[in-house]
Write a protein that holds these residues in place. Structure first.
Motif, PDB file in Angstrom:
ATOM      1  N   ASN A 168       3.869  13.124 -48.647  1.00 14.00           N
ATOM      2  CA  ASN A 168       4.421  14.010 -47.691  1.00 14.00           C
ATOM      3  C   ASN A 168       6.121  13.869 -47.566  1.00 14.00           C
ATOM      4  O   ASN A 168       6.658  14.879 -47.452  1.00 14.00           O
ATOM      5  CB  ASN A 168       3.755  14.031 -46.294  1.00 14.00           C
ATOM      6  CG  ASN A 168       2.489  14.645 -46.012  1.00 14.00           C
ATOM      7  OD1 ASN A 168       2.501  15.968 -45.971  1.00 14.00           O
ATOM      8  ND2 ASN A 168       1.385  14.076 -46.014  1.00 14.00           N
ATOM      9  N   TYR A 169       6.328  12.648 -47.746  1.00 15.66           N
ATOM     10  CA  TYR A 169       7.814  12.405 -47.801  1.00 15.66           C
ATOM     11  C   TYR A 169       8.481  13.033 -49.098  1.00 15.66           C
ATOM     12  O   TYR A 169       9.447  13.795 -48.976  1.00 15.66           O
ATOM     13  CB  TYR A 169       8.134  10.922 -47.779  1.00 15.66           C
ATOM     14  CG  TYR A 169       9.655  10.429 -47.772  1.00 15.66           C
ATOM     15  CD1 TYR A 169      10.492  10.677 -46.878  1.00 15.66           C
ATOM     16  CD2 TYR A 169       9.985   9.761 -48.855  1.00 15.66           C
ATOM     17  CE1 TYR A 169      11.849  10.286 -47.093  1.00 15.66           C
ATOM     18  CE2 TYR A 169      11.312   9.590 -49.218  1.00 15.66           C
ATOM     19  CZ  TYR A 169      12.320   9.841 -48.165  1.00 15.66           C
ATOM     20  OH  TYR A 169      13.452   9.324 -48.296  1.00 15.66           O
ATOM     21  N   ALA A 171      -6.735   9.353 -50.501  1.00  9.26           N
ATOM     22  CA  ALA A 171      -6.192  10.072 -49.446  1.00  9.26           C
ATOM     23  C   ALA A 171      -6.809  10.087 -48.125  1.00  9.26           C
ATOM     24  O   ALA A 171      -6.343  10.043 -47.134  1.00  9.26           O
ATOM     25  CB  ALA A 171      -6.125  11.319 -49.975  1.00  9.26           C
ATOM     26  N   ILE A 172      -8.021   9.484 -47.997  1.00  4.66           N
ATOM     27  CA  ILE A 172      -8.772   9.281 -46.861  1.00  4.66           C
ATOM     28  C   ILE A 172      -9.504   8.069 -46.574  1.00  4.66           C
ATOM     29  O   ILE A 172     -10.219   7.838 -45.522  1.00  4.66           O
ATOM     30  CB  ILE A 172      -9.954  10.470 -46.814  1.00  4.66           C
ATOM     31  CG1 ILE A 172     -11.076  10.483 -47.811  1.00  4.66           C
ATOM     32  CG2 ILE A 172      -9.374  11.983 -46.898  1.00  4.66           C
ATOM     33  CD1 ILE A 172     -12.243  11.122 -47.890  1.00  4.66           C
ATOM     34  N   GLU A 179      -3.147   6.111 -45.267  1.00  6.57           N
ATOM     35  CA  GLU A 179      -2.046   6.244 -44.547  1.00  6.57           C
ATOM     36  C   GLU A 179      -0.578   6.419 -45.227  1.00  6.57           C
ATOM     37  O   GLU A 179       0.299   7.142 -45.060  1.00  6.57           O
ATOM     38  CB  GLU A 179      -1.782   5.679 -43.113  1.00  6.57           C
ATOM     39  CG  GLU A 179      -2.827   5.501 -42.059  1.00  6.57           C
ATOM     40  CD  GLU A 179      -2.876   4.659 -41.026  1.00  6.57           C
ATOM     41  OE1 GLU A 179      -3.519   5.077 -39.972  1.00  6.57           O
ATOM     42  OE2 GLU A 179      -2.282   3.714 -41.065  1.00  6.57           O
ATOM     43  N   ARG A 237     -10.341  22.355 -45.097  1.00  5.53           N
ATOM     44  CA  ARG A 237     -10.458  22.576 -43.425  1.00  5.53           C
ATOM     45  C   ARG A 237     -11.817  22.737 -42.933  1.00  5.53           C
ATOM     46  O   ARG A 237     -12.468  22.350 -41.856  1.00  5.53           O
ATOM     47  CB  ARG A 237      -9.336  23.052 -42.831  1.00  5.53           C
ATOM     48  CG  ARG A 237      -8.100  22.365 -42.945  1.00  5.53           C
ATOM     49  CD  ARG A 237      -6.925  23.548 -42.583  1.00  5.53           C
ATOM     50  NE  ARG A 237      -6.692  24.458 -43.450  1.00  5.53           N
ATOM     51  CZ  ARG A 237      -5.652  25.501 -43.706  1.00  5.53           C
ATOM     52  NH1 ARG A 237      -4.932  25.239 -42.792  1.00  5.53           N
ATOM     53  NH2 ARG A 237      -5.586  26.318 -44.423  1.00  5.53           N
ATOM     54  N   ALA A 290     -10.487  25.374 -58.873  1.00  2.00           N
ATOM     55  CA  ALA A 290      -9.404  24.258 -59.171  1.00  2.00           C
ATOM     56  C   ALA A 290     -10.083  23.058 -59.689  1.00  2.00           C
ATOM     57  O   ALA A 290      -9.207  22.122 -59.986  1.00  2.00           O
ATOM     58  CB  ALA A 290      -8.710  24.187 -57.755  1.00  2.00           C
ATOM     59  N   THR A 305       8.360  16.815 -48.769  1.00  4.04           N
ATOM     60  CA  THR A 305       9.515  17.183 -47.897  1.00  4.04           C
ATOM     61  C   THR A 305      10.757  17.133 -48.620  1.00  4.04           C
ATOM     62  O   THR A 305      11.587  18.299 -48.524  1.00  4.04           O
ATOM     63  CB  THR A 305       9.596  16.364 -46.816  1.00  4.04           C
ATOM     64  OG1 THR A 305       8.321  16.526 -46.245  1.00  4.04           O
ATOM     65  CG2 THR A 305      10.599  16.966 -45.675  1.00  4.04           C
ATOM     66  N   THR A 359      -0.400   8.905 -47.993  1.00  4.32           N
ATOM     67  CA  THR A 359      -0.397  10.455 -47.558  1.00  4.32           C
ATOM     68  C   THR A 359       1.293  10.270 -47.071  1.00  4.32           C
ATOM     69  O   THR A 359       1.876  11.103 -47.296  1.00  4.32           O
ATOM     70  CB  THR A 359      -1.357  10.364 -46.356  1.00  4.32           C
ATOM     71  OG1 THR A 359      -2.568  10.279 -46.857  1.00  4.32           O
ATOM     72  CG2 THR A 359      -0.861  11.844 -45.821  1.00  4.32           C
ATOM     73  N   LEU A 360       1.836   9.331 -46.384  1.00  7.79           N
ATOM     74  CA  LEU A 360       3.187   9.142 -45.966  1.00  7.79           C
ATOM     75  C   LEU A 360       4.182   9.255 -47.182  1.00  7.79           C
ATOM     76  O   LEU A 360       5.083  10.268 -47.235  1.00  7.79           O
ATOM     77  CB  LEU A 360       3.393   7.894 -45.237  1.00  7.79           C
ATOM     78  CG  LEU A 360       5.087   7.734 -45.100  1.00  7.79           C
ATOM     79  CD1 LEU A 360       5.352   8.663 -43.914  1.00  7.79           C
ATOM     80  CD2 LEU A 360       5.394   6.117 -44.467  1.00  7.79           C
ATOM     81  N   ASN A 361       3.709   8.631 -48.179  1.00  9.48           N
ATOM     82  CA  ASN A 361       4.506   8.790 -49.469  1.00  9.48           C
ATOM     83  C   ASN A 361       4.580  10.250 -50.116  1.00  9.48           C
ATOM     84  O   ASN A 361       5.588  10.711 -50.532  1.00  9.48           O
ATOM     85  CB  ASN A 361       4.063   7.878 -50.606  1.00  9.48           C
ATOM     86  CG  ASN A 361       4.910   6.320 -50.243  1.00  9.48           C
ATOM     87  OD1 ASN A 361       5.492   6.214 -49.296  1.00  9.48           O
ATOM     88  ND2 ASN A 361       4.601   5.464 -51.094  1.00  9.48           N
ATOM     89  N   GLY A 365       2.633  25.810 -46.290  1.00 13.16           N
ATOM     90  CA  GLY A 365       2.290  25.813 -45.031  1.00 13.16           C
ATOM     91  C   GLY A 365       1.474  24.392 -44.838  1.00 13.16           C
ATOM     92  O   GLY A 365       0.924  24.319 -43.632  1.00 13.16           O
ATOM     93  N   ARG A 366       0.999  23.871 -45.822  1.00 13.18           N
ATOM     94  CA  ARG A 366      -0.036  22.852 -45.931  1.00 13.18           C
ATOM     95  C   ARG A 366       0.675  21.358 -45.672  1.00 13.18           C
ATOM     96  O   ARG A 366       1.596  21.039 -46.372  1.00 13.18           O
ATOM     97  CB  ARG A 366      -1.040  22.923 -46.968  1.00 13.18           C
ATOM     98  CG  ARG A 366      -1.657  24.426 -46.892  1.00 13.18           C
ATOM     99  CD  ARG A 366      -2.651  24.474 -45.937  1.00 13.18           C
ATOM    100  NE  ARG A 366      -3.731  23.392 -45.516  1.00 13.18           N
ATOM    101  CZ  ARG A 366      -5.141  23.540 -46.115  1.00 13.18           C
ATOM    102  NH1 ARG A 366      -5.301  24.298 -46.920  1.00 13.18           N
ATOM    103  NH2 ARG A 366      -5.569  22.550 -45.836  1.00 13.18           N
ATOM    104  N   ARG A 367      -0.207  20.442 -45.016  1.00 12.76           N
ATOM    105  CA  ARG A 367       0.069  19.158 -45.058  1.00 12.76           C
ATOM    106  C   ARG A 367      -0.342  18.579 -46.412  1.00 12.76           C
ATOM    107  O   ARG A 367      -1.387  19.019 -47.056  1.00 12.76           O
ATOM    108  CB  ARG A 367      -0.846  18.421 -44.128  1.00 12.76           C
ATOM    109  CG  ARG A 367      -0.209  17.116 -43.746  1.00 12.76           C
ATOM    110  CD  ARG A 367       1.055  17.148 -43.019  1.00 12.76           C
ATOM    111  NE  ARG A 367       0.883  17.347 -41.575  1.00 12.76           N
ATOM    112  CZ  ARG A 367       1.791  17.620 -40.544  1.00 12.76           C
ATOM    113  NH1 ARG A 367       3.030  17.467 -41.082  1.00 12.76           N
ATOM    114  NH2 ARG A 367       1.578  17.883 -39.321  1.00 12.76           N
ATOM    115  N   PHE A 415      -6.513  19.245 -47.753  1.00 12.41           N
ATOM    116  CA  PHE A 415      -7.808  18.967 -47.214  1.00 12.41           C
ATOM    117  C   PHE A 415      -8.545  20.275 -47.082  1.00 12.41           C
ATOM    118  O   PHE A 415      -7.949  21.301 -46.384  1.00 12.41           O
ATOM    119  CB  PHE A 415      -7.795  18.088 -45.864  1.00 12.41           C
ATOM    120  CG  PHE A 415      -9.156  17.540 -45.510  1.00 12.41           C
ATOM    121  CD1 PHE A 415      -9.584  16.232 -45.875  1.00 12.41           C
ATOM    122  CD2 PHE A 415      -9.871  18.268 -44.653  1.00 12.41           C
ATOM    123  CE1 PHE A 415     -10.769  15.699 -45.623  1.00 12.41           C
ATOM    124  CE2 PHE A 415     -11.075  17.550 -44.256  1.00 12.41           C
ATOM    125  CZ  PHE A 415     -11.450  16.422 -44.736  1.00 12.41           C
TER     126      PHE A 415
END
Lengths: 457, 492
Positions: free
Chosen positions: B363-364, B248-249, B356, B223, B167, B367, B359-361, B380-382, B221
């Motif tokens: 994931n929003y 991201a981190i 933060e 894991r 990737a 979704t 990542t919020l933006n 299935g992933r964040r 991420f």
């Protein structure tokens, strides 16, 4: 929160939409033992007012001394228009033109840049630029090896006037692909190639000629080009684009011209800025275009048959070819090229001639003035563009320090670069200096040389 | 807004026209031997100052940019570039400072560089930083070259294999090759994490190291990163962190703590220096103690003298094992100054907020797009600060490809996400909103995506010929490559 627009309400609504209770939960796939509580080494935030005050204070420490250093980076007047336009948000905050239809401004600018730099160097084609002049030599050497299949050696010969830092950078970058660099001997009188030292059985894959040389001299580019071509070598020219207002273009060197021209684009409207960001330009003969590294912009047509611009020949590049790419480069120096294109458009060729000729005139004034002092003479005979190596009757470093104490940066201590050039000082003057500035330097030098303490050891 | 293409500046040129205020008033007599003198006249444009201003202002208006459009280009972190960073980096003493000027006239600049090194050490968890690499790709080169130098210095001459996940960004394998290494690709598992068994099988006495991006280019991420690091180290290899996704981190997790030995950062992404239409970048590298001796030079050092901090350059004498110099001077210093100003304005607590809210933006947006029926590549992933949707379903059912959606988005005044990267997800869009975008902007983007999909599905709208509202329509790339026209030709 600086630069983050979220209100508390926004954050709550967004977390609810995602279905998590708080921001920390968004990181729940990361092993918890890796999450840190706080970071060291970063101070508390400053407001724009505070950071402005701090940066002004720091800038004042460095000041604006009268600078007579060249050696690969040159102080030229930059018209206000250049950075006023280049830092418009539409140029400044755009990215690589992947979506050509939404990047025609950047693409056309690069096409115009490619056109101008080919005109200036006389060669057929240009890329969209490389990082800087030094890394440009590394890329040119790698390109020469790819394109010159007839010569089996991976030896690149460097004229003695090649910037020693460029040679080091080329070695660091291209050396890991088994390319070796070796210097041609210098004629101590002229500072140029010692033609008697050349071995006619040599089989270099490429010969690199810098004009004007790092030491400020003008090389017999025709003779050296012809010698290299007879050996089957690729000729790589390193040139100062500003000097091309006065000096023969690389395409006209020798009987057949240089194959590749590269160099530091900084003199074309880019501020000195402690060494970067600058841009490396690269042009070459049409037959080598498919081995050229970096981005290239082409003119084509759209569905309505209207002209437009797009990145082209991308099959050479890393995002397509991956481990077989011509280079790992994936950007050019877009913003600097934008500035240079505006600069060249404003100045035109006549403007460049004025800048270049005034630079040479001013350099002559300084050199003649300094050489009239006891204990200063030229190191090499012959013509120059706007840089000259001078020999002092004592070590250069303490002299420069004494001049710097008077806010005059008197040049480069060459002995730090080329140990055999003892007590040698490289000076440069451009169009930015007035006769008063130059005379002030000569005066300061007179005083420093008269001071026994500056004789140092 | 109606766009209109501009003629070339060459076509606006008129013989004898000048922008008089720009050059010295006169041409001076020159002394150049005839054999070396230029005799031809290159065809640069001849234009007035206003013509030049108008030409390039109009060209700029043909661009999408962060300042004018939402630019969710995955992997590129197109966040707002604060204006103060630019203005302060161009203060006359900074803009006019010669790179070879003495340290006596550089303490202000060098103090900024030293503190920038320290701040980058802080956010990465490494022990030293060199600022000289001029772009991400050069930072990568420096990283792999250091890994190689490390093995060679230990007499471990057989290690020439660099492992790269399938990737990975194309620069990773290209860099490994530039460093004279052999590339071994490691497959990704169905959940987006690296295939652990394949990694184990690939490691061996020839392993020089592994290049990883974490979160990966797949927007998730890794894991098992601690186990990966352990495994690679046990095999005698080192770990290289591609900092493309550091945003991201930031302030949450440090690559040094994950077990990485070397990292490059893209200051033009994470630390908001301008992308400039494709550069300048800046690819500072951080290292741990293993690789400290091999850092590219120069580096800024500090020492106490008579109660004062004095800065100086550390070069060949200080770091004799260095991989050497990668730029003519010290890299893209002006970019580094911008990054310095940015980091000082963000400050310690602000670093964490960047991760933060980025990542919020993401994931929003993920979704909302999933709820609207778009297929997530890793449902299935964040999401990290970016995520991938795949349009393979739409490509089959309504003949709408990722490229079509990208072009349709341009007509809705949004820059397209990254398309067809990473290569292993078919018909993919890699979407990275960044922390500087507001909820309204994200909602508007979702609405546009829904309308594009609905129009294709319900009204049979085709985007094969989109965009329609840009300065040009789809361009003929094949013609561009076959009938190469890469410069203006003067009519003779």
């Amino acid at each position: 929160m600086p630069f983050i627009p979220h209100t508390r309400k926004d954050t709550e609504e967004m977390l609810a939409a995602i279905g998590v209770p708080d921001l920390d939960t968004l990181f729940d796939e990361i092993p918890p033992e890796l999450i840190i509580d706080s970071i060291e080494g970063v101070p508390e935030a400053l407001s724009e007012m505070q950071i402005t005050r701090l940066m002004h204070k720091r800038a004042a420490i460095d000041g604006t001394p009268s600078c007579f250093i060249g050696a690969g980076a040159y102080e030229h007047h930059i018209p206000t228009v250049v950075w006023d336009i280049a830092t418009r948000g539409e140029f400044y905050s755009a990215y690589t033109p992947y979506q050509a239809e939404a990047s025609q401004g950047t693409l056309q600018t690069i096409y115009e840049y490619q056109s101008m730099i080919t005109e200036l160097t006389g060669l057929d084609v240009s890329n969209a630029s490389l990082y800087d002049g030094a890394s440009g030599l590394a890329e040119a050497s790698l390109m020469a090896v790819r394109t010159n299949r007839a010569v089996k050696s991976r030896r690149v010969m460097l004229a003695p006037g090649v910037n020693p830092i460029y040679a080091q950078v080329a070695e660091a970058i291209a050396g890991s692909q088994a390319i070796t660099f070796e210097s041609i001997a210098m004629d101590a009188k002229t500072g140029n190639v010692d033609f008697d030292s050349l071995d006619d059985n040599a089989d270099p894959v490429a010969v690199v000629i810098q004009q004007p040389s790092f030491l400020g001299t003008l090389e017999d580019v025709d003779r050296l080009t012809n010698w290299a071509v007879e050996r089957g070598a690729i000729v790589i020219a390193i040139v100062n684009p500003m000097s091309l207002a006065l000096l023969k273009a690389p395409a006209q060197w020798g009987d057949s011209g240089a194959d590749i021209a590269c160099g530091e684009g900084q003199p074309l409207g880019v501020p000195l800025s402690s060494g970067g960001p600058y841009f490396g330009f690269m042009t070459c003969k049409q037959k080598h275009v498919r081995q050229m590294p970096g981005r290239i912009v082409g003119r084509t047509t759209d569905l309505d048959d209207k002209p437009g611009y797009a990145l082209t020949l991308q099959a050479r590049e890393q995002h397509i070819r991956r481990s077989k790419a011509t280079s790992n480069i994936c950007t050019n120096q877009g913003l600097m090229v934008t500035a240079a294109t505006i600069y060249m458009s404003l100045l035109g060729f006549d403007g460049l001639v004025k800048v270049a000729s005034q630079s040479q005139r001013n350099t002559k004034r300084l050199v003649d003035g300094l050489c009239s002092l006891d204990g200063v003479q030229r190191v090499f005979e012959g013509s120059y563009f706007h840089e000259v190596a001078l020999r002092l009757d004592r070590p250069v470093a303490p002299v420069l320090a004494a001049l710097a104490a008077n806010d005059i940066l008197g040049g480069l201590d060459l002995s730090a670069y080329t140990p055999e050039l003892e007590n040698a000082l490289l000076v440069c003057v451009t169009e930015t200096k007035t006769d008063e500035d130059i005379d002030e330097y000569i005066d300061a030098m007179r005083k420093v040389l008269a001071t026994e303490s500056a004789r140092g050891s | 807004m109606e766009y209109r293409m501009e003629k070339l500046i060459f076509e606006k040129s008129r013989s004898g026209r000048r922008a008089f205020a720009q050059a010295p008033r006169e041409t001076a007599a020159t002394d150049i031997p005839d054999a070396l003198r230029r005799t031809d006249r290159p065809g640069l444009p001849e234009a007035s100052e206003l013509q030049v201003v108008r030409h390039f202002t109009r060209l700029s208006q043909l661009n999408f940019s962060i300042d004018t459009q939402f630019y969710p280009l995955g992997s590129c972190t197109m966040k707002y570039n604060p204006r103060a960073c630019n203005a302060l980096a161009l203060l006359p003493p900074f803009a006019g400072r010669h790179p070879l000027g003495p340290v006596s006239h550089g303490q202000g600049f060098m103090s900024c560089m030293y503190e920038l090194q320290e701040m980058l050490i802080g956010v990465t968890g490494m022990t030293a930083v060199s600022l000289t690499p001029m772009a991400g790709a050069q930072g990568e080169f420096a990283g792999v070259a250091m890994i190689k130098a490390y093995h060679v210095a230990r007499g471990d001459l057989e290690r020439n294999e660099i492992l790269v996940p399938d990737a990975a960004h194309g620069t990773n394998p290209a860099t490994a090759t530039m460093c004279g290494c052999v590339v071994k690709e490691i497959p990704t598992g169905p959940d987006g994490d690296i295939n652990f068994e394949a990694l184990q099988a690939a490691l061996g006495p020839k392993t020089a190291g592994i290049m990883l991006t974490n979160p990966s280019t797949l927007g998730v991420f890794e894991r098992r990163i601690v186990d990966v690091a352990k495994l690679v180290h046990e095999a005698g290899g080192l770990l290289y962190y591609d900092g493309a996704n550091l945003n991201a981190i930031l302030g949450k997790v440090r690559p040094g703590d994950m077990g990485f030995d070397v990292i490059h950062m893209n200051l033009h992404k994470t630390f908001s220096t301008p992308h400039g239409g494709g550069g300048p970048g800046s690819g500072a590298v951080g290292v741990n103690d293993r690789l400290k001796a091999f850092m590219p030079i120069p580096v800024v050092g500090a020492e106490e003298r008579d109660g004062e901090t004095v800065y100086r350059w550390l070069a060949e004498d200080d770091l004799p094992q260095s991989i050497g110099r990668l730029s003519g001077f010290m890299g893209n210093s002006g970019v580094l100054l911008r990054a310095y100003v940015y980091m000082r304005m963000i400050g310690r607590d602000g670093m964490r907020r960047i991760a933060e809210y980025a990542t919020l933006n993401a994931n929003y947006l993920q979704t909302k797009l999933a709820a609207a029926g778009f297929e997530l590549a890793f449902p299935g992933r964040r999401a990290s600060h970016e995520f991938i949707i795949s349009l393979r379903k739409e490509a089959k059912t309504v003949n709408m490809t990722a490229m079509d959606v990208a072009k349709a988005l341009l007509d809705c005044n949004y820059h397209a996400p990254t398309t067809y990267f990473p290569l292993l997800v078919p018909e993919c869009l890699l979407i990275e909103p960044t922390e500087t975008e507001s909820k309204e902007t994200l909602d508007g983007f979702v609405d546009a995506m829904i309308k594009i999909a609905n129009d294709a599905r319900d009204k049979g709208v085709s985007y094969k010929e989109a965009p329609y509202k840009m300065p040009v329509r789809r361009l003929d790339d094949v013609k561009a490559a076959r009938q190469l026209d890469i410069r203006f030709q003067r009519p003779d």
